[in-house]
Design a protein around this motif. Structure first.
Motif, mmCIF file in Angstrom:
data_model
loop_
_atom_site.group_PDB
_atom_site.id
_atom_site.type_symbol
_atom_site.label_atom_id
_atom_site.label_comp_id
_atom_site.label_asym_id
_atom_site.label_seq_id
_atom_site.Cartn_x
_atom_site.Cartn_y
_atom_site.Cartn_z
ATOM 1 N N VAL A 102 0.836 -1.197 0.000
ATOM 2 C CA VAL A 102 0.000 0.000 0.000
ATOM 3 C C VAL A 102 0.872 1.248 0.000
ATOM 4 C CG1 VAL A 102 -1.750 1.270 1.276
ATOM 5 C CG2 VAL A 102 -1.843 -1.195 1.171
ATOM 6 N N ILE A 103 1.928 1.201 0.811
ATOM 7 C CA ILE A 103 2.800 2.376 0.910
ATOM 8 C C ILE A 103 3.448 2.661 -0.444
ATOM 9 C CG2 ILE A 103 4.895 3.279 1.984
ATOM 10 C CD1 ILE A 103 4.113 1.743 4.476
ATOM 11 N N HIS A 104 3.839 1.605 -1.123
ATOM 12 C CA HIS A 104 4.525 1.799 -2.398
ATOM 13 C C HIS A 104 3.573 1.688 -3.579
ATOM 14 C CE1 HIS A 104 8.530 2.040 -0.750
ATOM 15 N NE2 HIS A 104 8.184 1.092 0.100
ATOM 16 N N CYS A 105 2.303 1.801 -3.282
ATOM 17 C CA CYS A 105 1.291 1.646 -4.325
ATOM 18 C C CYS A 105 1.624 2.543 -5.527
ATOM 19 C CB CYS A 105 -0.046 2.031 -3.720
ATOM 20 S SG CYS A 105 -1.378 1.931 -4.847
ATOM 21 N N GLY A 106 1.679 1.965 -6.689
ATOM 22 C CA GLY A 106 1.955 2.750 -7.883
ATOM 23 C C GLY A 106 3.430 2.832 -8.222
ATOM 24 N N HIS A 107 4.249 2.252 -7.398
ATOM 25 C CA HIS A 107 5.683 2.286 -7.663
ATOM 26 C C HIS A 107 6.027 1.167 -8.651
ATOM 27 C CE1 HIS A 107 9.327 3.923 -5.293
ATOM 28 N NE2 HIS A 107 9.533 3.960 -6.571
ATOM 29 N N LEU A 108 5.569 1.336 -9.879
ATOM 30 C CA LEU A 108 5.554 0.202 -10.790
ATOM 31 C C LEU A 108 6.936 -0.356 -11.081
ATOM 32 C CD1 LEU A 108 2.789 1.149 -13.357
ATOM 33 C CD2 LEU A 108 2.623 -0.012 -11.184
ATOM 34 N N GLN A 109 7.857 0.537 -11.391
ATOM 35 C CA GLN A 109 9.165 0.015 -11.813
ATOM 36 C C GLN A 109 9.886 -0.653 -10.650
ATOM 37 O OE1 GLN A 109 8.433 3.340 -12.402
ATOM 38 N NE2 GLN A 109 8.000 3.244 -14.596
ATOM 39 N N GLN A 110 9.743 -0.044 -9.462
ATOM 40 C CA GLN A 110 10.559 -0.494 -8.340
ATOM 41 C C GLN A 110 9.893 -1.571 -7.511
ATOM 42 O OE1 GLN A 110 13.816 0.800 -7.193
ATOM 43 N NE2 GLN A 110 13.563 0.818 -9.399
ATOM 44 N N GLY A 111 8.595 -1.764 -7.761
ATOM 45 C CA GLY A 111 7.809 -2.622 -6.882
ATOM 46 C C GLY A 111 8.484 -3.930 -6.571
ATOM 47 N N ARG A 112 8.929 -4.590 -7.636
ATOM 48 C CA ARG A 112 9.414 -5.942 -7.416
ATOM 49 C C ARG A 112 10.727 -5.950 -6.644
ATOM 50 N NH1 ARG A 112 9.881 -10.259 -12.053
ATOM 51 N NH2 ARG A 112 11.017 -11.835 -10.874
ATOM 52 N N SER A 113 11.581 -5.015 -6.963
ATOM 53 C CA SER A 113 12.859 -5.033 -6.253
ATOM 54 C C SER A 113 12.664 -4.640 -4.798
ATOM 55 C CB SER A 113 13.851 -4.101 -6.940
ATOM 56 O OG SER A 113 13.300 -2.823 -7.027
ATOM 57 N N LEU A 114 11.673 -3.789 -4.537
ATOM 58 C CA LEU A 114 11.394 -3.423 -3.155
ATOM 59 C C LEU A 114 10.954 -4.621 -2.336
ATOM 60 C CD1 LEU A 114 9.470 -0.093 -3.527
ATOM 61 C CD2 LEU A 114 11.441 -0.478 -2.092
ATOM 62 N N MET A 115 10.113 -5.422 -2.960
ATOM 63 C CA MET A 115 9.548 -6.539 -2.226
ATOM 64 C C MET A 115 10.480 -7.749 -2.244
ATOM 65 S SD MET A 115 6.954 -5.053 -1.181
ATOM 66 C CE MET A 115 6.361 -6.415 -0.213
ATOM 67 N N ALA A 116 11.542 -7.653 -3.023
ATOM 68 C CA ALA A 116 12.385 -8.815 -3.249
ATOM 69 C C ALA A 116 12.779 -9.565 -1.982
ATOM 70 C CB ALA A 116 13.619 -8.405 -4.041
ATOM 71 N N PRO A 117 13.164 -8.859 -0.920
ATOM 72 C CA PRO A 117 13.611 -9.607 0.255
ATOM 73 C C PRO A 117 12.538 -10.526 0.826
ATOM 74 C CG PRO A 117 13.970 -7.243 0.548
ATOM 75 C CD PRO A 117 13.278 -7.417 -0.730
ATOM 76 N N TYR A 118 11.279 -10.176 0.535
ATOM 77 C CA TYR A 118 10.209 -10.956 1.176
ATOM 78 C C TYR A 118 9.635 -12.017 0.262
ATOM 79 C CZ TYR A 118 10.433 -6.648 3.851
ATOM 80 O OH TYR A 118 10.862 -5.575 4.544
ATOM 81 N N LEU A 119 9.940 -11.887 -1.027
ATOM 82 C CA LEU A 119 9.266 -12.759 -1.988
ATOM 83 C C LEU A 119 9.781 -14.185 -1.864
ATOM 84 C CD1 LEU A 119 9.250 -10.444 -5.091
ATOM 85 C CD2 LEU A 119 7.276 -11.285 -3.834
ATOM 86 N N PRO A 120 8.947 -15.132 -2.224
ATOM 87 C CA PRO A 120 9.392 -16.521 -2.169
ATOM 88 C C PRO A 120 10.574 -16.722 -3.110
ATOM 89 C CG PRO A 120 7.228 -16.347 -3.196
ATOM 90 C CD PRO A 120 7.573 -15.003 -2.680
ATOM 91 N N GLN A 121 11.615 -17.352 -2.624
ATOM 92 C CA GLN A 121 12.783 -17.602 -3.453
ATOM 93 C C GLN A 121 12.519 -18.857 -4.271
ATOM 94 O OE1 GLN A 121 15.130 -15.288 -3.237
ATOM 95 N NE2 GLN A 121 13.881 -14.337 -1.637
#
Lengths: 1069, 267
Positions: A486-505
């Protein structure tokens, strides 16, 4: 006789009274005018009475009635014509003889049958038998004069039009030819319409024509009016607000498009809005293409404006369609030349005096305009192409960028980031007062933080409190991670790299908890909500690659959000597979996700979902599916009736509950009477509390286009003995009046915020926050009261957890998105914003599943005026808000606690009371100085008052307890100069004025949202205002724009932690 | 003078002549001609347009209608009487400020009262009476009718019948004759309720018939449901006891159930 005596009495009365008044007049000359007018009135009355008394008047119609029975036709005729004259007085007497007159009408040999019919019609009118009256009036033929100015004629005309409209409606319903319609009735209505048109009352004519389904007359009315554009706009407005049947509305709109196209100067903005409603992407695409090809810059600006207006309605599938229909810029670009870079670099040189940030911004837009790879690919390509072609390709790339939403999202993000004024102290207070072990309040605080910073990319609070944050376990962890989305809502380009630490490896069985992984997928969905082209594939892969139900849950929600309304078959199949695993947790999300995918498609998938809902044992799955089914019929109105019927008659209360949502969404914002009736029926008669609650809540969705209605309709329900109904009433008001600050809504919610039942308080607090979002204390003092109430509830140790949670969420919503967003369900063109409505509908599910709270971020829309130049950059541009700045300013930051949190309460009270006093004094001062203060003079006012407002802003920022109130005793200016991009709250829109000597002129006079600006001095160098967000942060000193200053100390302390979207840097190097 | 007015006056003269000759056919023909001609005067009710000849016209019209009323009595045509009387009435009620009251007013009003009595329209009779002023009630013509009505109501039928001898105006005779029949109808109605049967002789006496023949004619004409058997007249056929009303049980049950349902639904 009796009339005569009455008249005589009236005379004597009036004489006495007149004498009295004259005496009064003599005594006091205070209200001279008033008495004079009264006495004049009496003299008139007196005159009228005298004329009545001298000319005798028959006292009874019996003589005429007796004459009717005479044998001689001449006598009958004489009687009849006299009766017609006197029927207004003697209808009670005549009514007994109606059969005699009727027989005259039916007598074929009598040559004045029409007169008889007219007399009978009048008598029936007085008797209140309008149906009979109308049928005889029809018999009267030409004697019934539509232009006569009498109650009788007016009433009957209304009746005739109603009758005709309902006949036409029935004829259309049953698909029969309109043969049943009485030609005489038709003739009367036509006469009426023609008369309206010839009298110049076009609006009436149009309204009646639409009502009667006479599109030919509608066209005639529009074409013959002197203000065709105005009429067309009016027609669009009424077709949206008063035409209940969707098909018919489409017909009307199609006609309007036809008329628009025939005009010499078509209003493309309106045409495209109509076409969007009609779901005709081809039309829009061809208009856009035409505008782009014309070569003129103004036309291109118009095309961009159209694209921005379309974007605002958030109809993803439609926008994709339009985009795909535009000629492919890549194919052209690769063979010829594209790069927008040359022009960009020219701009760099011309505006060389500016700091490098402008270059950054320009480059930023270039990345969007002509995708990066493209530029690089064609870097070395031939340069000697036709310049027209180049310009066209460039424009095409730009418009595609706009239509994909990237441009607007990027600009919004920049705006929200740079104007972020959220108050971390509020969160800190909440955090400190919430007990550690209370996980509900703990995660509520996390929700509040996410909502407060929605779209601002400011996650300072989380970073500062990592310890505290780590107390969230299991599902709380899930939602804490999702909150980042929600905080980064709309952060299209960066979204994935921001969430990277939490995403399933992938591959490695990573040590990450499934809860944070699921949450991260959900977060990705929230970031890409409704613009998920780029992320869909990743989410699908994640969904397929796991069988942990928590991750599946997150992935399903994420997919649903990212692919909202695209009806993508493959994704649907994937989600369905998850559903068929029959896992309660994953299945619920799958149900919702399927609904989100299929929003508004009314596809047959709904019956498939319904069948599974009957099969499964898990209530959670049924509930998810019920909501999903409801989502599929979004906006389909009558088409959805069968499905609604099926759901509302179901044995299972959960499906009936889904039925309520189906009504809510199918008839969203239509204020359809049938839907309201149905919902009210269920609200009082269903046996299940859940269904009742939802039925009332659904009223909010049906009525949001007409927010004034809702408090009235649910006011009784809000006093119900059943707390569920009260809760529903509160949320209904919250939903439909969201962001309006409507006074009645607040009055209705106020008592509910101190209800005896905890969850009603919760609902009322949340609803109140939704209503009050962005309403300043200066507009409604109850906002301040409410803020204090929230604080009190949060601090109160003995308050129930439920209402505490409500209060925490409410504080989040009240200050949503760094205070630069509001909740809006309608776009400026009165189209429903599909994402927003769906977001609120799913949000209201938080009753069962807290993580769904985040869906409210879908309904946020930034309240900004963002002016754009031809290059889609934000130039420096000033305009006027002709209202006191204090009316619409940001809420004052709360005072920092000096010792303990207990001290805060009194200080808060102090500052407002001082302010109230100051305002009272200020108003007195202002009246004196108003004359010279208002319009100083347009040109010089720009600079001088700009300083004033800036200095005031500084005062507001410098968080000191005493200084603002003291300094503010000086007179407040009655206007404010805003600098592009600016925060313009909805209530402020009507005060926005554009300065006449300004360099830029907006293409469309829109007080908020995106506006393309026409540059009147294209040769001069442009000064750009809004630079890419992170670069401002990197060098805070470079606050050339007010944005840097407005950053304020509140958020400045932690901005260094901001993630920096790197594109800008990559590119400029 | 207005030529139309002269014409009307001339026709009216001829009418009056025929009237005195008792030439009823000519009278009716001329009368309908007169009525049509009167519609052309706008000064007459209900329009009351002001015109120089208004007074003359009004007086003439009133005179014509007064004659029409009397003519209808002569023709023994009650419908025509009613029609003409109603058309005449506005001249009495609404023109008081314009033309002097007519000498014929009270006799004709009395005549109308009598007609209402004959037709047994007592309610209307009293309505008419209420509209009259106290001085009008003193007029012998009105008084006659009022007294008759009182006797009629009391059941003093003999007084009603004997009043025929004391008529205040010769036109009243016609209605007095009819009154006898009204009285008989009243008596018949009462005896029907009062007795199960009556001997023919008694019936003859009560109903004031001189012969059995007349009685049986009357019965077949007015009361075919009566039966003459063994020298008695049986009324009982008329006495059908109305069946006592059934309790609308289904409706009541439905209502109670719906109340119960509504109670459930109270919000």
């Amino acid at each position: 006789m009796c009339i005569g005596s009455l008249a005589r009495r009236a005379i004597s009365f009036s004489q006495e009274t007149r004498a009295f008044f004259f005496r009064a007049l003599a005594c006091s000359n205070l209200s001279l005018c008033f008495f004079f007018s009264i006495s004049l009135l009496f003299s008139l009355l007196d005159q009228a009475c005298r004329t009545m008394a001298t000319v005798a008047m028959v006292s009874s119609a019996s003589a005429l009635l007796a004459m009717l029975n005479e044998n001689h036709p001449v006598l009958k005729l004489h009687a009849l014509s006299n009766l017609n004259t006197f029927v207004d007085y003697f209808w009670p007497e005549i009514s007994t003889s109606v059969p005699t007159i009727e027989s005259l009408y039916e007598d074929e040999e009598f040559d004045q049958r029409q007169l008889a019919a007219l007399v009978v019609s009048k008598v029936f009118y007085y008797l209140g038998e309008l149906n009979d009256s109308l049928s005889y009036a029809l018999g009267a033929g030409p004697l019934f004069d539509v232009s006569e100015d009498s109650d009788y004629v007016h009433t009957l005309l209304v009746k005739a039009i109603d009758e005709y409209a309902s006949l036409r409606f029935k004829a259309v319903e049953s698909n029969e030819a309109a043969a049943e319609v009485d030609p005489r009735l038709e003739a009367i209505v036509e006469r009426m319409l023609d008369k309206c048109i010839s009298d110049g009352r076009y609006q009436q004519a149009m309204g009646s024509a639409i009502e009667c389904r006479r599109l030919d007359k509608l066209e005639q009315a529009i074409m013959s009016s002197d203000n065709v554009h105005g009429m067309l706009l009016y027609c669009i407005y009424i077709s949206h607000s008063y035409v209940n049947r969707r098909e018919y509305r489409c017909e009307v709109l199609r006609l309007l498009v036809k008329i628009y196209q025939r005009l010499p100067s078509p209003d493309y903005l309106s045409i495209c809005q109509c076409l969007m409603f009609l779901d005709e992407p081809e039309g829009v695409a061809s208009i856009l293409e035409k505008l782009l090809q014309s070569g003129s810059k103004d036309d291109a600006l118009l095309a961009f404006q159209i694209a921005f207006d379309l974007i605002e309605n958030e109809h993803q599938a439609f926008l994709l369609n339009v985009r795909n229909r535009l000629p492919d810029s890549k194919s052209r670009a690769s063979s010829r030349i594209n790069p927008p870079q040359p022009s960009e670099s020219v701009e760099h040189e011309t505006s060389g005096s500016d700091s490098a940030q402008n270059g950054n911004a320009g480059a930023g837009s270039a990345t969007v305009a002509g995708s990066v790879e493209d530029v690089q690919m064609t870097e070395g390509a031939v340069q000697e192409m036709n310049p027209n072609e180049v310009a066209y390709a460039e424009k095409l790339a730009k418009i595609k960028g706009i239509l994909s939403g990237e441009t607007s999202i990027r600009l919004t993000l920049q705006f929200l980031y740079s104007h972020n004024r959220s108050d971390l102290l509020i969160l800190k207070t909440i955090k400190q007062s919430v007990e550690m072990r209370n996980s509900v309040c703990h995660s509520a605080t996390i929700y509040a933080n996410a909502i407060m910073h929605a779209g601002t990319t400011v996650d300072t609070f989380l970073r500062e409190n990592l310890d505290w944050l780590s107390r969230a376990t299991n599902w709380a962890k899930f939602s804490a991670t999702a909150g980042l989305g929600v905080i980064h809502c709309g952060h299209l380009q960066q979204g994935r790299s921001l969430m990277a630490p939490y995403l399933p490896q992938s591959g490695a069985a990573g040590g990450g908890s499934p809860y944070s992984e699921g949450g991260a997928l959900y977060a990705l969905g929230l970031i890409h909500a409704n613009h998920g082209e780029g992320i869909k594939q990743f989410l699908r892969d994640s969904l397929r690659g796991t069988n942990v139900e928590v991750i599946q849950h997150g992935a399903c929600l994420g997919l649903g959000l990212a692919a909202l309304g695209t009806a993508d078959e493959e994704i649907y199949e994937d989600v369905k597979n998850v559903l068929y695993t029959d896992s309660a947790v994953a299945g619920e999300a799958a149900g919702i996700s399927m609904g989100l995918l299929m929003v508004g498609t009314a596809s047959e998938k709904a019956s498939e979902m319904l069948a599974y809902a009957h099969d499964t044992q898990h209530e959670k799955i049924i509930r998810g599916l019920a909501l999903g089914i409801a989502l599929t019929v979004y906006g389909r109105e009558e088409e959805a009736d069968t499905l609604i019927e099926q759901l509302t008659r179901d044995q299972d209360p959960i499906l009936r509950y889904g039925g309520m949502y189906a009504i809510a969404l199918a008839y969203r914002g239509t204020a359809n009477n049938k839907a309201i009736r149905q919902l009210l029926h269920f609200a009082v008669s269903d046996v299940s509390d859940d269904v009742r609650r939802t039925a009332v809540l659904a009223l909010g969705f049906v009525l949001y286009s007409d927010p004034e209605q809702t408090p009235r309709i649910v006011s009784l329900l809000s006093e119900s003995y059943n707390p569920h109904v009260r809760y529903g009433a509160a949320l209904a008001v919250g939903i439909s009046c969201a962001g309006t600050g409507l006074s009645e809504a607040i009055s209705l919610l106020e008592p509910l915020t101190s209800d005896v039942v905890d969850f009603v308080r919760q609902g009322a607090l949340i609803a109140m926050a939704m209503v009050m979002v962005q309403t300043s204390e200066a507009c409604d003092s109850r906002v301040g009261t409410f803020r204090r109430q929230l604080e009190k509830i949060v601090l109160d140790k003995h308050e129930d957890t439920m209402s505490k949670m409500g209060a925490i969420l409410a504080s989040g919503i009240l200050d949503a998105g760094g205070r630069n967003v509001t909740i809006k369900l309608l776009s400026k063109t009165k189209h429903d914003k599909i994402t927003a409505v769906v977001g609120l509908a799913v949000f209201s599910q938080f009753w069962y599943w807290y993580p769904l709270v985040y869906f409210i971020s879908l309904s946020f829309s930034p309240t900004a005026f963002i002016g754009l130049n031809y290059d889609l950059n934000v130039p420096k541009f000033e305009f006027l808000s002709h209202a006191k700045p204090s009316l619409f300013e940001y809420p004052r930051p709360i005072t920092p606690p000096t010792t303990t949190s207990a001290v805060k309460l009194p200080t808060a009270v102090l500052s407002t009371s001082v302010k109230a006093k100051a305002r009272a004094k200020k108003e007195a001062d202002q009246k004196a100085s108003a004359a010279e203060k208002i319009f100083v003079e347009e040109g010089s006012a720009g600079s001088s008052s700009g300083k004033v407002s800036k200095s005031i802003e500084k005062n507001g920022d410098s968080m000191q307890v005493d200084s603002p109130s003291e300094k503010r005793t000086e007179a407040e200016p009655s206007f404010e100069i805003l600098t592009n991009p600016a925060r313009v709250v909805p209530a402020q829109e009507k005060y926005i004025k554009f300065l006449e000597e300004s360099r830029y002129v907006p293409v469309k006079l829109a007080p908020s949202g995106f506006a393309l600006l026409r540059d009147l001095k294209p040769t001069e160098p442009e000064v750009l205002a809004l630079t890419d967000a992170p670069s401002t942060v990197a060098s805070p000193a470079a606050g050339g724009s007010t944005a840097g200053q407005q950053q304020g100390s509140a958020s400045a302390m932690a901005v260094d932690d901001e993630p920096q979207p790197p594109q800008a840097f990559e590119y400029t190097t | 003078m207005d030529p139309r007015l002269t014409e009307v006056s001339q026709v009216f003269e001829r009418f009056k002549a025929a009237f005195t000759r008792n030439d009823i056919d000519t009278c009716t023909k001329l009368l309908s001609q007169l009525k049509v001609m009167l519609t052309e005067f706008p000064s007459l009710p209900p329009l009351f347009k002001e015109s120089p000849n208004a007074v003359h016209e009004l007086t003439l019209a009133r005179d014509i209608y007064e004659h029409a009323v009397v003519l209808s009595v002569k023709c023994e045509d009650q419908d025509a009487f009613e029609r003409d009387f109603f058309q005449l009435k506005p001249y009495y009620t609404d023109t008081c400020g314009i033309i002097p009251p007519s000498p014929q007013e009270y006799p004709i009003l009395g005549l109308n009262l009598l007609r209402l009595l004959v037709q047994n329209r007592i309610a209307e009779f009293h309505t008419e009476l209420e509209l009259l002023s106290a001085s009008a009630l003193e007029n012998p013509c009105i008084k006659h009718a009022v007294e008759l009505e009182q006797s009629f109501m009391e059941g003093a039928y003999n007084r009603v019948l004997s009043a025929r001898q004391t008529v205040p105006h010769e036109t009243y005779v016609y209605f007095m004759d009819l009154l006898a029949k009204t009285v008989r109808d009243e008596i018949a109605g009462c005896s029907e309720k009062a007795y199960d049967y009556l001997s023919i002789n008694d019936a003859k006496q009560i109903l004031m018939f001189s012969s059995d023949q007349e009685l049986s004619e009357y019965i077949t004409e007015e009361h075919p449901e009566w039966e003459i058997k063994n020298g008695f007249v049986f009324f009982q056929k008329a006495k059908e006891t109305a069946p006592c009303k059934e309790i609308p049980s289904l409706q009541l049950i439905n209502q109670t159930l719906s109340y119960a349902r509504e109670l459930e639904r109270i919000v």
